[in-house]
Design a protein around this motif. Structure first.
Motif, PDB file in Angstrom:
ATOM      1  N   THR A  46       2.092  -4.957  -3.942  1.00 30.29           N
ATOM      2  CA  THR A  46       0.937  -4.942  -3.049  1.00 30.29           C
ATOM      3  C   THR A  46       0.214  -6.278  -3.051  1.00 30.29           C
ATOM      4  O   THR A  46      -0.486  -6.614  -2.109  1.00 30.29           O
ATOM      5  CB  THR A  46      -0.051  -3.846  -3.453  1.00 30.29           C
ATOM      6  OG1 THR A  46      -0.456  -4.062  -4.819  1.00 30.29           O
ATOM      7  CG2 THR A  46       0.583  -2.483  -3.340  1.00 30.29           C
ATOM      8  N   LEU A 371      -2.369   1.603   3.549  1.00 36.58           N
ATOM      9  CA  LEU A 371      -1.925   1.642   2.163  1.00 36.58           C
ATOM     10  C   LEU A 371      -2.793   0.727   1.297  1.00 36.58           C
ATOM     11  O   LEU A 371      -3.597  -0.053   1.797  1.00 36.58           O
ATOM     12  CB  LEU A 371      -0.461   1.214   2.067  1.00 36.58           C
ATOM     13  CG  LEU A 371       0.574   2.145   2.699  1.00 36.58           C
ATOM     14  CD1 LEU A 371       1.969   1.545   2.570  1.00 36.58           C
ATOM     15  CD2 LEU A 371       0.537   3.538   2.070  1.00 36.58           C
ATOM     16  N   GLN A 491       5.408   8.922  -0.029  1.00 36.43           N
ATOM     17  CA  GLN A 491       6.813   8.538  -0.113  1.00 36.43           C
ATOM     18  C   GLN A 491       7.637   9.371   0.852  1.00 36.43           C
ATOM     19  O   GLN A 491       8.567   8.885   1.495  1.00 36.43           O
ATOM     20  CB  GLN A 491       7.331   8.705  -1.541  1.00 36.43           C
ATOM     21  CG  GLN A 491       8.751   8.216  -1.739  1.00 36.43           C
ATOM     22  CD  GLN A 491       9.085   8.019  -3.205  1.00 36.43           C
ATOM     23  OE1 GLN A 491       8.719   7.016  -3.813  1.00 36.43           O
ATOM     24  NE2 GLN A 491       9.748   8.998  -3.796  1.00 36.43           N
ATOM     25  N   SER A 512       5.254   4.887   0.790  1.00 37.15           N
ATOM     26  CA  SER A 512       4.765   4.285  -0.446  1.00 37.15           C
ATOM     27  C   SER A 512       4.740   5.359  -1.522  1.00 37.15           C
ATOM     28  O   SER A 512       4.512   6.545  -1.235  1.00 37.15           O
ATOM     29  CB  SER A 512       3.347   3.722  -0.238  1.00 37.15           C
ATOM     30  OG  SER A 512       2.897   3.044  -1.389  1.00 37.15           O
TER      31      SER A 512
END
Length: 572
Positions: A46, A371, A491, A512
């Motif tokens: 990230t 995210l 995910q 994610s």
């Protein structure tokens, strides 16, 4: 390929003698360092590529950074064929950052790319600003943010000034891993380097002032007592100058911490999320009768704010509390100025408090959720440019930005805004803390806690992976006495409604490895492995309603107890 086989590849003439001698010694002595240094390749998470400095594929060094930069150079040539390509490079105060910055510049210039290289360390948001201001094709910053001294890192920015996101990030990574170490071009061309420094600071600071301040009469600016510390980081170059230029007059600096150092000698961790990092600044505020205490992390993109609480004591706000105050104030100013038309939005992240959804509703703007990581807020701005106006954005990890002149979290602009709010509050007979309570009285009180479980090394990574599997396959049925009613799996990109057992697809957010549980009473628990550190994180948000300051104090105790119960229920 085994770890030993990977290590032996580094014993060729491609690598310098010091590197080869270190590896051979590890092999001869059967050292544990060999395993940890070569069992994997550093990945872009990230926050880009971040790791411990040293020898090996799992370390930050000349070769891993050279490989990343050569891959970036190759990709830039495919994306901008026939053009003069320009890349801006900045670096923070960390050990080796300056040398790494010049080395990256050498690789780029060896590939015929022009480099705008800062003469000395500068904050990350200034790099983001410079990429757009100087019309660069990309940018690089050498930093490991708030990690311990042994870490360093590498972040890549695209031509919009934001960190790389799909599809560029995946494409760059493929280019990076396609580069063999012997293919890296280290012999740079200094004729292709343009050095930049204080003149760029002035342009950046002027933009911060223009985009972050609203009180044209500078209400209370001359009566606000500010204490600031850069915690040995880069913002000594910009923040004091910006505050004075904006009109704030009473600024006390923690002199010992205004000295840049990659060893961060006065703190255990240069992390403004932790009260200990601001202890010296808060001590100074008690002497100088400071109204607001501000500290920044080493690369100057995040800020910690401490203010006077209801008992008059200096107290560190958490990231969600800071951003609640900043966001509400900005939107209130926009509303008073008649600037809200229904085509505006604020940015947040999936692990950040849902208070920002409520604030957005109150003012009639959209709250877009991405995210973890500010690169996703940067992507929102780019995706909706020309359609919707970005107002501000923040995430719980002490990051915020106002306006889109910087496409990353920006402590300088945020500090100016925070000081204006504190000055305005003081001029109106209240503290910033009381202003926060007023906001909670209107939209509901939220309170958050962050739980970090650290697991280092290869075995630690496997343990974190197993923990995520267990939470995914066996989600809790009840948390802190309240039934779990929804499970979001980013995910799988699905949302499961526990009450009717219906599963729906979540659109718009990339995959994610993140899980979020919602309970009947509004408690939110987010679980995710860190992308930059060897830990798994649990973000807890609880909420209630309040009607007074006394009610706030009582509910604060109850909500804190509830977070402790969440921790116990999850066996953390």
């Amino acid at each position: 390929m085994t770890t030993l086989e990977k290590a032996k590849l580094w014993l060729t003439d491609t690598f310098d003698e010091e590197t080869k001698n270190t590896i051979q010694n590890w092999i001869d002595t059967n050292s544990d360092e060999l395993e940890d240094s070569f069992y994997r390749e550093l990945e872009f998470g990230t926050g880009g590529m971040r790791g411990v400095m040293g020898v090996g594929t799992n370390r930050l060094n000349k070769y891993t950074l050279g490989q990343a930069t050569q891959g970036l150079a190759n990709y830039l040539h495919t994306q901008f064929p026939g053009e003069e390509i320009k890349v801006a490079i900045a670096y923070d105060v960390r050990n080796n950052s300056k040398e790494f910055g010049k080395m990256c510049a050498d690789v780029l210039t060896a590939n015929g790319i022009k480099v705008l290289l800062f003469k000395e360390h500068r904050p990350t948001p200034e790099l983001s600003f410079t990429v757009r201001d100087k019309k660069c094709n990309a940018g690089i910053v050498l930093t490991a943010s708030h990690n311990p001294p042994e870490y360093n890192g590498y972040k890549v920015y695209w031509n919009d000034g934001a960190q790389i996101v799909p599809p560029n990030d995946d494409a760059i990574i493929k280019e990076v891993y396609a580069v063999k170490f012997e293919e890296i071009k280290f012999s740079g061309n200094d004729d292709l380097i343009e050095w930049i420094g204080e003149e760029q600071d002035d342009v950046y600071i002027d933009a911060c002032i223009e985009n972050s301040l609203y009180q044209k009469d500078k209400t209370g600016y001359d009566n606000l007592n500010i204490v600031f510390t850069s915690i040995h980081g880069t913002t000594y170059t910009t923040v004091p100058k910006a505050l004075r230029k904006a009109g704030f007059q009473k600024i006390d600096l923690v002199r010992e911490q205004m000295i840049p150092s990659g060893n961060f000698p006065t703190v255990d961790s240069p992390n403004p999320e932790e009260p200990a990092a601001l202890e010296m600044a808060m001590d100074l505020a008690r002497i100088t009768n400071g109204d607001i205490v501000i500290g920044t992390d080493p690369d100057g993109d995040r800020l910690g704010i401490a203010v006077r609480n209801l008992e008059g004591e200096i107290q560190l706000l958490n990231g969600n509390q800071c951003n609640t105050i900043l966001t509400y104030y900005i939107l209130d100013q926009w509303k008073k100025a008649g600037k809200i038309t229904g085509k505006e939005f604020i940015g947040s992240t999936i692990v950040t408090s849902d208070v920002f959804i409520d604030i957005a509703k109150k003012f009639g703007v959209d709250c877009k959720i991405g995210l973890t990581g500010f690169k996703w807020i940067g992507k929102m701005i780019r995706d909706f440019e020309g359609q919707e106006k970005f107002v501000c954005g923040g995430e719980e990890s002490f990051g915020f930005m106002t306006g889109d002149f910087v496409r990353d979290k920006d402590s300088c602009g945020s500090i100016l805004l925070a000081c204006e709010i504190a000055a305005w509050c003081k001029a109106n007979g209240k503290t910033m803390y009381q202003y926060m309570i007023d906001i909670y009285k209107e939209i509901g009180m939220y309170y958050e806690g962050l739980i970090n479980v650290v697991r280092k090394g290869r075995s630690g990574a496997e343990e974190i992976k197993q923990m995520m599997t267990d939470f995914r396959e066996n989600p809790p049925k009840e948390i802190a006495g309240s039934k779990v009613v929804e499970v979001r799996d980013y995910q799988e990109q699905t949302s499961l409604n526990i009450l009717d057992s219906k599963k729906s697809v979540m659109d718009g957010i990339p995959k994610s490895n993140v899980l979020i549980y919602y309970t009947e009473d509004g408690t939110k628990v987010c679980v995710r492995p860190s992308g930059t550190e060897p830990k798994i994180k649990f973000y807890v948000s609880v909420k209630d309603s309040i009607v007074s300051e006394q009610d706030f104090k009582e509910k604060l105790v109850l909500l804190d107890q509830k977070i402790s119960q969440v921790k116990a229920d999850l066996n953390l």
